[in-house]
Design a protein around this motif. Structure first.
Motif, PDB file in Angstrom:
ATOM      1  N   ILE A  19       0.971  -1.173  -0.168  1.00 15.81           N
ATOM      2  CA  ILE A  19       0.001   0.029  -0.052  1.00 15.81           C
ATOM      3  C   ILE A  19       0.843   1.302   0.213  1.00 15.81           C
ATOM      4  CG2 ILE A  19      -0.070   0.299   2.470  1.00 15.81           C
ATOM      5  CD1 ILE A  19      -3.198   0.670  -0.026  1.00 15.81           C
ATOM      6  N   TRP A  20       2.110   1.064   0.499  1.00 16.51           N
ATOM      7  CA  TRP A  20       2.896   2.076   0.502  1.00 16.51           C
ATOM      8  C   TRP A  20       3.764   2.327  -0.727  1.00 16.51           C
ATOM      9  CZ3 TRP A  20       3.356  -1.853   3.873  1.00 16.51           C
ATOM     10  CH2 TRP A  20       4.261  -2.909   3.638  1.00 16.51           C
ATOM     11  N   PHE A 168      -7.373   1.223  -5.554  1.00 21.63           N
ATOM     12  CA  PHE A 168      -6.634   1.950  -4.569  1.00 21.63           C
ATOM     13  C   PHE A 168      -7.629   2.339  -3.580  1.00 21.63           C
ATOM     14  CE2 PHE A 168      -5.280   5.558  -2.264  1.00 21.63           C
ATOM     15  CZ  PHE A 168      -3.968   5.111  -1.679  1.00 21.63           C
ATOM     16  N   ARG A 171      -9.006  -0.698  -1.666  1.00 19.74           N
ATOM     17  CA  ARG A 171      -8.124  -1.157  -0.637  1.00 19.74           C
ATOM     18  C   ARG A 171      -7.867  -0.184   0.543  1.00 19.74           C
ATOM     19  NH1 ARG A 171      -2.311  -2.472  -3.102  1.00 19.74           N
ATOM     20  NH2 ARG A 171      -2.058  -3.292  -0.715  1.00 19.74           N
ATOM     21  N   ALA A 172      -8.078   1.203   0.191  1.00 18.99           N
ATOM     22  CA  ALA A 172      -7.746   2.087   1.429  1.00 18.99           C
ATOM     23  C   ALA A 172      -9.178   1.664   2.096  1.00 18.99           C
ATOM     24  CB  ALA A 172      -7.955   3.519   0.771  1.00 18.99           C
ATOM     25  N   ALA A 176      -9.047   0.647   6.204  1.00 20.42           N
ATOM     26  CA  ALA A 176      -9.747   1.241   7.404  1.00 20.42           C
ATOM     27  C   ALA A 176     -10.590   0.618   8.148  1.00 20.42           C
ATOM     28  CB  ALA A 176     -10.337   2.516   6.784  1.00 20.42           C
TER      29      ALA A 176
END
Length: 325
Positions: A19-20, A168, A171-172, A176
Protein backbone atom coordinates in the motif's frame (compact mmCIF):
# COMPACT_ATOMS: atom_id res chain seq x y z
CA UNK A 1 -17.59 -22.26 -8.06
CA UNK A 2 -14.70 -22.52 -10.51
CA UNK A 3 -13.84 -18.84 -9.92
CA UNK A 4 -13.80 -19.42 -6.17
CA UNK A 5 -11.47 -22.38 -6.50
CA UNK A 6 -9.19 -20.35 -8.75
CA UNK A 7 -9.02 -17.56 -6.17
CA UNK A 8 -8.19 -20.03 -3.40
CA UNK A 9 -5.42 -21.52 -5.55
CA UNK A 10 -3.82 -18.06 -5.81
CA UNK A 11 -4.40 -17.13 -2.18
CA UNK A 12 -0.67 -16.78 -1.38
CA UNK A 13 0.13 -14.77 -4.51
CA UNK A 14 0.88 -11.05 -4.21
CA UNK A 15 -1.56 -9.49 -6.68
CA UNK A 16 -1.06 -5.80 -5.75
CA UNK A 17 1.97 -3.76 -4.66
CA UNK A 18 2.30 -2.85 -0.97
CA UNK A 19 0.00 0.00 0.00
CA UNK A 20 2.96 2.36 0.59
CA UNK A 21 4.62 1.50 -2.75
CA UNK A 22 5.09 4.15 -5.43
CA UNK A 23 4.43 1.51 -8.08
CA UNK A 24 0.94 2.20 -9.43
CA UNK A 25 -1.68 -0.51 -9.36
CA UNK A 26 -4.03 -1.11 -12.25
CA UNK A 27 -5.99 2.08 -12.80
CA UNK A 28 -9.43 2.74 -14.14
CA UNK A 29 -10.84 6.07 -15.14
CA UNK A 30 -13.81 7.77 -13.55
CA UNK A 31 -15.86 7.03 -16.66
CA UNK A 32 -15.08 3.29 -16.29
CA UNK A 33 -16.20 3.41 -12.68
CA UNK A 34 -19.44 5.22 -13.56
CA UNK A 35 -20.16 2.75 -16.36
CA UNK A 36 -19.71 -0.21 -14.02
CA UNK A 37 -21.86 1.39 -11.33
CA UNK A 38 -24.64 2.13 -13.82
CA UNK A 39 -24.46 -1.46 -15.03
CA UNK A 40 -24.93 -2.65 -11.44
CA UNK A 41 -27.93 -0.36 -10.96
CA UNK A 42 -29.47 -1.50 -14.26
CA UNK A 43 -28.98 -5.13 -13.21
CA UNK A 44 -30.73 -4.39 -9.91
CA UNK A 45 -33.67 -2.69 -11.65
CA UNK A 46 -34.02 -5.58 -14.10
CA UNK A 47 -34.06 -8.03 -11.19
CA UNK A 48 -36.71 -6.03 -9.33
CA UNK A 49 -38.92 -6.07 -12.43
CA UNK A 50 -38.44 -9.82 -12.90
CA UNK A 51 -39.24 -10.56 -9.25
CA UNK A 52 -42.04 -8.03 -8.86
CA UNK A 53 -44.70 -10.64 -8.01
CA UNK A 54 -42.53 -12.31 -5.34
CA UNK A 55 -41.51 -8.94 -3.90
CA UNK A 56 -45.17 -7.90 -3.71
CA UNK A 57 -46.01 -10.99 -1.65
CA UNK A 58 -43.02 -10.32 0.62
CA UNK A 59 -44.18 -6.72 1.07
CA UNK A 60 -47.64 -7.97 2.10
CA UNK A 61 -46.03 -10.29 4.66
CA UNK A 62 -44.00 -7.37 6.03
CA UNK A 63 -47.10 -5.16 6.30
CA UNK A 64 -48.99 -7.99 7.98
CA UNK A 65 -46.27 -8.38 10.62
CA UNK A 66 -46.03 -4.62 11.15
CA UNK A 67 -49.78 -4.54 11.86
CA UNK A 68 -50.05 -7.84 13.71
CA UNK A 69 -47.06 -7.93 16.05
CA UNK A 70 -47.97 -4.77 18.04
CA UNK A 71 -51.51 -6.10 18.55
CA UNK A 72 -50.15 -9.45 19.73
CA UNK A 73 -47.74 -7.72 22.09
CA UNK A 74 -50.53 -5.61 23.63
CA UNK A 75 -52.75 -8.67 24.06
CA UNK A 76 -50.19 -10.69 25.94
CA UNK A 77 -48.22 -7.97 27.75
CA UNK A 78 -49.74 -8.78 31.16
CA UNK A 79 -49.58 -12.56 30.84
CA UNK A 80 -46.69 -13.57 33.07
CA UNK A 81 -46.31 -15.70 36.18
CA UNK A 82 -43.57 -17.24 38.27
CA UNK A 83 -43.51 -20.50 36.30
CA UNK A 84 -43.74 -19.00 32.84
CA UNK A 85 -41.96 -15.69 32.59
CA UNK A 86 -42.77 -13.64 29.48
CA UNK A 87 -40.76 -10.58 30.42
CA UNK A 88 -37.85 -11.19 28.02
CA UNK A 89 -40.29 -12.06 25.25
CA UNK A 90 -42.10 -8.84 26.11
CA UNK A 91 -38.85 -6.91 25.69
CA UNK A 92 -38.53 -8.31 22.18
CA UNK A 93 -42.17 -7.59 21.36
CA UNK A 94 -41.67 -4.02 22.52
CA UNK A 95 -39.80 -3.59 19.22
CA UNK A 96 -42.42 -4.97 16.80
CA UNK A 97 -41.17 -3.05 13.77
CA UNK A 98 -37.65 -4.35 14.32
CA UNK A 99 -39.00 -7.90 14.56
CA UNK A 100 -41.01 -7.44 11.37
CA UNK A 101 -38.10 -6.11 9.30
CA UNK A 102 -35.70 -8.68 10.77
CA UNK A 103 -37.90 -11.68 9.97
CA UNK A 104 -38.99 -10.45 6.53
CA UNK A 105 -35.44 -9.50 5.48
CA UNK A 106 -34.05 -12.86 6.61
CA UNK A 107 -36.80 -14.63 4.68
CA UNK A 108 -35.99 -12.55 1.60
CA UNK A 109 -32.31 -13.51 1.84
CA UNK A 110 -33.32 -17.15 1.60
CA UNK A 111 -35.77 -16.56 -1.27
CA UNK A 112 -33.28 -14.61 -3.42
CA UNK A 113 -29.99 -16.54 -3.36
CA UNK A 114 -29.05 -15.43 -6.89
CA UNK A 115 -29.94 -11.76 -6.43
CA UNK A 116 -27.56 -8.96 -7.52
CA UNK A 117 -25.07 -7.72 -4.95
CA UNK A 118 -26.85 -4.37 -4.59
CA UNK A 119 -30.08 -6.19 -3.72
CA UNK A 120 -28.29 -8.24 -1.04
CA UNK A 121 -26.76 -5.03 0.33
CA UNK A 122 -30.19 -3.41 0.59
CA UNK A 123 -31.57 -6.46 2.42
CA UNK A 124 -28.64 -6.30 4.82
CA UNK A 125 -29.35 -2.64 5.50
CA UNK A 126 -32.98 -3.61 6.25
CA UNK A 127 -32.08 -6.50 8.55
CA UNK A 128 -29.00 -5.50 10.55
CA UNK A 129 -30.18 -2.22 12.17
CA UNK A 130 -33.30 -3.95 13.64
CA UNK A 131 -31.00 -6.76 14.82
CA UNK A 132 -28.77 -4.18 16.52
CA UNK A 133 -31.81 -2.66 18.23
CA UNK A 134 -32.79 -6.05 19.65
CA UNK A 135 -29.25 -6.65 20.90
CA UNK A 136 -29.23 -3.19 22.49
CA UNK A 137 -32.48 -4.02 24.28
CA UNK A 138 -31.49 -7.50 25.50
CA UNK A 139 -27.73 -7.35 26.06
CA UNK A 140 -26.10 -6.13 29.30
CA UNK A 141 -24.82 -2.55 29.31
CA UNK A 142 -21.16 -3.38 28.42
CA UNK A 143 -22.33 -5.11 25.22
CA UNK A 144 -25.33 -2.97 24.34
CA UNK A 145 -23.66 -1.24 21.39
CA UNK A 146 -22.04 -4.36 19.93
CA UNK A 147 -24.72 -4.66 17.26
CA UNK A 148 -24.31 -1.08 16.09
CA UNK A 149 -20.57 -1.60 15.65
CA UNK A 150 -21.33 -4.55 13.34
CA UNK A 151 -23.82 -2.38 11.42
CA UNK A 152 -21.16 0.32 10.95
CA UNK A 153 -18.74 -2.28 9.58
CA UNK A 154 -21.42 -3.57 7.22
CA UNK A 155 -22.13 -0.10 5.83
CA UNK A 156 -18.41 0.43 5.29
CA UNK A 157 -18.15 -2.97 3.63
CA UNK A 158 -20.95 -2.18 1.18
CA UNK A 159 -19.18 0.98 0.06
CA UNK A 160 -16.52 -1.34 -1.35
CA UNK A 161 -19.15 -2.69 -3.74
CA UNK A 162 -19.50 0.81 -5.18
CA UNK A 163 -15.74 1.44 -5.48
CA UNK A 164 -14.72 -2.09 -6.43
CA UNK A 165 -13.48 -0.95 -9.86
CA UNK A 166 -11.09 1.58 -8.25
CA UNK A 167 -8.42 -0.65 -6.66
CA UNK A 168 -6.66 1.98 -4.55
CA UNK A 169 -9.92 3.37 -3.13
CA UNK A 170 -11.22 -0.14 -2.49
CA UNK A 171 -8.02 -1.13 -0.67
CA UNK A 172 -7.98 2.07 1.40
CA UNK A 173 -11.57 1.47 2.54
CA UNK A 174 -10.83 -2.18 3.33
CA UNK A 175 -7.70 -1.28 5.34
CA UNK A 176 -9.67 1.26 7.37
CA UNK A 177 -12.43 -1.29 7.92
CA UNK A 178 -10.03 -4.01 9.07
CA UNK A 179 -8.27 -1.57 11.40
CA UNK A 180 -11.58 -0.50 12.95
CA UNK A 181 -12.69 -4.12 13.37
CA UNK A 182 -9.39 -5.11 15.01
CA UNK A 183 -9.46 -2.14 17.39
CA UNK A 184 -13.07 -2.88 18.31
CA UNK A 185 -12.26 -6.52 19.13
CA UNK A 186 -9.31 -5.43 21.30
CA UNK A 187 -11.54 -2.86 23.02
CA UNK A 188 -14.08 -5.58 23.83
CA UNK A 189 -11.33 -7.79 25.26
CA UNK A 190 -9.93 -5.18 27.68
CA UNK A 191 -9.71 -6.61 31.22
CA UNK A 192 -11.63 -3.64 32.59
CA UNK A 193 -14.38 -4.20 30.02
CA UNK A 194 -14.60 -7.90 30.83
CA UNK A 195 -14.84 -7.06 34.51
CA UNK A 196 -18.08 -5.19 33.87
CA UNK A 197 -19.82 -8.34 32.61
CA UNK A 198 -22.30 -9.79 35.16
CA UNK A 199 -21.05 -13.03 36.71
CA UNK A 200 -24.10 -15.06 35.70
CA UNK A 201 -23.63 -14.00 32.09
CA UNK A 202 -19.86 -14.58 32.18
CA UNK A 203 -20.48 -18.29 32.91
CA UNK A 204 -23.11 -18.68 30.18
CA UNK A 205 -21.99 -21.13 27.47
CA UNK A 206 -23.25 -18.92 24.64
CA UNK A 207 -21.43 -15.90 26.03
CA UNK A 208 -18.19 -17.84 26.51
CA UNK A 209 -18.46 -19.04 22.93
CA UNK A 210 -18.89 -15.45 21.78
CA UNK A 211 -15.73 -14.52 23.70
CA UNK A 212 -13.77 -17.20 21.86
CA UNK A 213 -15.09 -15.91 18.53
CA UNK A 214 -14.09 -12.33 19.36
CA UNK A 215 -10.53 -13.47 20.15
CA UNK A 216 -10.40 -15.49 16.93
CA UNK A 217 -11.79 -12.50 15.04
CA UNK A 218 -9.08 -10.22 16.40
CA UNK A 219 -6.38 -12.64 15.21
CA UNK A 220 -7.96 -13.03 11.76
CA UNK A 221 -8.42 -9.27 11.33
CA UNK A 222 -4.75 -8.75 12.19
CA UNK A 223 -3.70 -11.33 9.57
CA UNK A 224 -5.97 -9.76 6.94
CA UNK A 225 -4.72 -6.26 7.75
CA UNK A 226 -1.08 -7.24 7.31
CA UNK A 227 -1.85 -9.19 4.12
CA UNK A 228 -3.77 -6.28 2.56
CA UNK A 229 -1.03 -3.80 3.40
CA UNK A 230 1.61 -6.06 1.81
CA UNK A 231 -0.42 -6.62 -1.35
CA UNK A 232 -1.72 -10.16 -0.73
CA UNK A 233 -5.20 -8.99 -1.66
CA UNK A 234 -6.81 -12.41 -2.22
CA UNK A 235 -5.59 -13.67 1.18
CA UNK A 236 -6.82 -10.49 2.87
CA UNK A 237 -10.20 -10.73 1.17
CA UNK A 238 -10.72 -14.39 2.04
CA UNK A 239 -9.68 -13.95 5.69
CA UNK A 240 -10.91 -10.41 6.39
CA UNK A 241 -14.11 -10.32 4.33
CA UNK A 242 -14.92 -13.88 5.41
CA UNK A 243 -14.61 -12.94 9.09
CA UNK A 244 -16.78 -9.86 8.57
CA UNK A 245 -19.49 -11.92 6.85
CA UNK A 246 -19.56 -14.38 9.74
CA UNK A 247 -19.97 -11.43 12.14
CA UNK A 248 -22.89 -10.05 10.12
CA UNK A 249 -24.67 -13.39 10.12
CA UNK A 250 -23.90 -13.99 13.80
CA UNK A 251 -25.69 -10.74 14.66
CA UNK A 252 -28.55 -11.54 12.30
CA UNK A 253 -29.07 -15.11 13.52
CA UNK A 254 -28.72 -14.25 17.22
CA UNK A 255 -31.41 -11.58 16.88
CA UNK A 256 -33.58 -13.90 14.82
CA UNK A 257 -33.20 -16.55 17.53
CA UNK A 258 -34.45 -14.10 20.18
CA UNK A 259 -37.41 -13.13 17.96
CA UNK A 260 -38.34 -16.79 17.35
CA UNK A 261 -37.97 -17.57 21.07
CA UNK A 262 -40.46 -14.81 21.82
CA UNK A 263 -42.91 -16.01 19.18
CA UNK A 264 -42.75 -19.54 20.60
CA UNK A 265 -43.22 -18.24 24.15
CA UNK A 266 -46.38 -16.38 23.18
CA UNK A 267 -47.69 -19.18 20.94
CA UNK A 268 -47.70 -21.57 23.89
CA UNK A 269 -50.20 -19.41 25.83
CA UNK A 270 -52.58 -18.97 22.88
CA UNK A 271 -55.17 -21.37 21.46
CA UNK A 272 -54.94 -23.94 20.03
CA UNK A 273 -51.61 -24.87 21.67
CA UNK A 274 -52.70 -23.67 25.11
CA UNK A 275 -55.67 -26.10 24.99
CA UNK A 276 -53.40 -29.14 24.75
CA UNK A 277 -52.80 -30.83 28.10
CA UNK A 278 -49.19 -31.59 27.18
CA UNK A 279 -48.60 -27.87 26.66
CA UNK A 280 -50.63 -26.52 29.58
CA UNK A 281 -48.92 -28.78 32.15
CA UNK A 282 -45.37 -28.58 30.79
CA UNK A 283 -45.32 -25.20 29.08
CA UNK A 284 -41.93 -24.15 30.44
CA UNK A 285 -40.30 -27.46 29.49
CA UNK A 286 -41.73 -27.37 25.96
CA UNK A 287 -40.52 -23.79 25.56
CA UNK A 288 -36.98 -24.73 26.59
CA UNK A 289 -36.91 -27.79 24.32
CA UNK A 290 -38.15 -25.85 21.29
CA UNK A 291 -35.67 -23.09 22.10
CA UNK A 292 -32.83 -25.60 22.19
CA UNK A 293 -33.83 -27.00 18.79
CA UNK A 294 -33.98 -23.49 17.30
CA UNK A 295 -30.58 -22.71 18.77
CA UNK A 296 -29.01 -25.83 17.24
CA UNK A 297 -30.60 -25.16 13.83
CA UNK A 298 -29.48 -21.54 13.68
CA UNK A 299 -25.99 -22.41 14.92
CA UNK A 300 -25.75 -25.04 12.16
CA UNK A 301 -26.88 -22.39 9.67
CA UNK A 302 -24.21 -20.01 10.94
CA UNK A 303 -21.64 -22.78 10.60
CA UNK A 304 -22.60 -23.32 6.96
CA UNK A 305 -22.34 -19.60 6.28
CA UNK A 306 -18.92 -19.53 7.95
CA UNK A 307 -17.63 -22.40 5.81
CA UNK A 308 -18.95 -20.72 2.66
CA UNK A 309 -17.44 -17.36 3.67
CA UNK A 310 -13.96 -18.88 3.87
CA UNK A 311 -14.44 -21.06 0.79
CA UNK A 312 -14.44 -24.38 2.66
CA UNK A 313 -18.03 -25.41 1.91
CA UNK A 314 -17.16 -27.41 -1.22
CA UNK A 315 -14.29 -29.23 0.50
CA UNK A 316 -16.50 -30.17 3.47
CA UNK A 317 -19.30 -31.32 1.16
CA UNK A 318 -16.85 -33.49 -0.78
CA UNK A 319 -15.50 -34.97 2.46
CA UNK A 320 -19.02 -35.88 3.65
CA UNK A 321 -19.77 -37.38 0.25
CA UNK A 322 -16.62 -39.48 0.46
CA UNK A 323 -17.44 -40.67 3.99
CA UNK A 324 -21.00 -41.58 3.03
CA UNK A 325 -19.77 -43.38 -0.06
Amino acid sequence: EALKQERLADILQRTQPPIWSDKPAAKKTQSDWLALFRARVDHLLDYLREQSAVLFVEALILVGMILGLPALGRRLRARTDDDYDLRQAGDVFSLPFSMAFLISSTLALRLHPQAPQLFISLLGLMALPPAAMLVQRLAPAPLANLGWAVVALFVSDQSRVIFESLPFVDRAIFLAELTAALLFCLWLLRPRRLGEIPQDLAHDALFRGAGVLVRAGAALFAVALIAEALGFVILADVVGAGTLRTAYFALLLYSLLQALHSLVAYALVLPPLSLLRLISTRRGLVRRRVGSVLQVLLFAGWGCVTLASFGFDSAVAEAFTAVLG
